[in-house]
Design a protein around this motif. Structure first.
Motif, PDB file in Angstrom:
ATOM      1  N   ALA A 159       0.827  -1.207   0.000  1.00 44.01           N
ATOM      2  CA  ALA A 159       0.000   0.000   0.000  1.00 44.01           C
ATOM      3  C   ALA A 159       0.864   1.261   0.000  1.00 44.01           C
ATOM      4  N   TYR A 160       1.984   1.212   0.695  1.00 48.17           N
ATOM      5  CA  TYR A 160       2.879   2.370   0.779  1.00 48.17           C
ATOM      6  C   TYR A 160       3.504   2.672  -0.584  1.00 48.17           C
ATOM      7  N   LYS A 162       2.371   1.819  -3.499  1.00 46.42           N
ATOM      8  CA  LYS A 162       1.307   2.243  -4.413  1.00 46.42           C
ATOM      9  C   LYS A 162       0.973   3.723  -4.227  1.00 46.42           C
ATOM     10  N   LYS A 163       0.983   4.179  -2.954  1.00 45.27           N
ATOM     11  CA  LYS A 163       0.605   5.558  -2.661  1.00 45.27           C
ATOM     12  C   LYS A 163       1.717   6.553  -2.990  1.00 45.27           C
ATOM     13  N   ILE A 223      -0.792   4.350   7.045  1.00 50.37           N
ATOM     14  CA  ILE A 223      -0.673   3.113   6.261  1.00 50.37           C
ATOM     15  C   ILE A 223      -0.225   1.940   7.130  1.00 50.37           C
TER      16      ILE A 223
END
Length: 269
Positions: A159-160, A162-163, A223
Motif C-alpha cells: 500500500a505504501y 502504491k501511494k 498506512i
C-alpha cells in the motif's frame, strides 16, 4: 462410621485417579483443567521468520507463536494453532475458520474497517533493502526510477509503494521468503519490508548477507498503523478484552521480555 458427603467423595475419586496417571498425563490433565471451557483457534502465516514459521518437524515456531501461547495460558484459553496463507488471513477470520490472528499484522486504517485489533504487542518500522553492490543510497521517486521494486502481497508495504511511488516498476510476491529470494537472486533491485522481520534474514542466513538497509526507517501511521496487533472479529468483544488483559499482564511481568530476548538483542515494544 459417618457418611461421606457425595460431592467430597467425587472429588476424592478424581484426585485418586489423577495420581494413577503417568506424570506427563497428569500435567496435561492439570493444564486442561486450568484452560477452562473456551476453546479457540489462532492463525499464523507460518512463513514470516523470526515471527512465525514452520520448522523442519512441521511445528510452528517464532516470536508470534510464543506470545500467542503465553497469552492463551494467561487468559486460560485452550488454543489450537493453525497455519493460514497470508492473502486469505482476514477473509477466513471473518468466515469463522479461526478466532484470532497473531501474525505480525500491522493495525492499518484499512484493516480496522474489517476487524478489531488488540492493544499493540510490538512495533517495527519498514525499511528498503538492496544488494550490497547497489549504488542506491537514498530513497525517492527519482532514485527508484527504472529499478525493480519487490513487495509482498496484501501488505502495508504494498500500500505504501502504491501511494508514494506510483510509477515504480513493482513485482508482488505471495510471501516474504519468496521476496527475499528474489532480491538475493537479483530478480528485483530493491524491496520494502518490515525491519524486524528482515533483520533475521540479513544477519542469520547466508543468503541474506548479500544485502543491506538503504535510506531511513519508513513510518506512516496512516498506512502502517501504530504497531502490530492481534486481529479479532468485530463482534468478539469478550475475547478481545480477555486477550488485552492477558497482554497487559505479560508486558508488566518478565514473560514478554524473556520472549523478546529469545529473538532480538533489543526491545521491540
Amino acid at each position: 462410621m459417618p457418611k461421606m458427603n457425595p460431592r467430597a467423595l467425587i472429588t476424592l475419586c478424581i484426585a485418586a485417579s489423577l495420581l494413577l496417571l503417568p506424570t506427563h498425563n497428569l500435567r496435561e490433565a492439570v493444564a486442561a483443567d486450568r484452560a477452562g471451557d473456551q476453546k479457540i483457534k489462532v492463525a499464523f502465516e507460518g512463513g514470516f521468520p523470526p515471527f512465525n514459521y514452520v520448522d523442519s518437524s512441521g511445528q510452528l515456531q517464532g516470536f508470534d507463536v510464543d506470545i500467542a501461547k503465553a497469552l492463551c495460558e494467561t487468559a486460560r484459553l485452550s488454543c489450537e494453532l493453525v497455519v493460514q496463507e497470508w492473502t486469505d488471513m482476514i477473509p477466513n477470520l471473518l468466515s469463522n475458520k479461526y478466532d484470532m490472528i497473531v501474525s505480525s499484522m500491522s493495525m492499518s486504517a484499512e484493516r480496522r474497517k474489517l476487524v478489531t485489533f488488540s492493544d499493540k504487542y510490538y512495533d517495527s518500522p519498514s525499511v528498503f533493502i538492496a544488494r550490497k553492490d547497489s549504488v542506491l543510497t537514498t530513497i525517492s521517486d527519482e532514485s527508484l526510477k527504472g529499478l525493480r521494486v519487490g513487495i509482498a502481497a496484501e501488505t502495508s508495504q504494498q500500500a505504501y509503494i502504491k501511494k508514494f511511488f506510483p510509477s515504480a516498476e513493482t513485482t508482488v510476491f505471495r510471501s516474504s521468503p519468496e521476496l527475499y529470494k528474489a532480491l538475493a537472486n537479483e530478480d528485483v533491485d530493491v524491496m520494502l519490508e518490515d525491519k524486524l522481520a528482515v533483520y533475521d534474514w540479513l544477519t542469520n542466513t547466508n543468503e541474506g548477507r548479500c544485502c543491506k538497509f538503504v535510506g531511513t526507517d519508513v513510518k506512516d501511521t496512516s498506512i502502517f498503523g501504530e504497531g502490530a496487533g492481534i486481529a479479532f472479529r468485530k463482534d468478539d468483544a469478550a475475547l478481545t478484552a480477555k486477550i488485552n488483559a492477558a497482554l497487559a499482564e505479560l508486558q508488566a511481568g518478565e514473560v514478554y521480555d524473556s520472549i523478546n530476548a529469545k529473538y532480538f538483542p533489543f526491545s521491540i515494544r
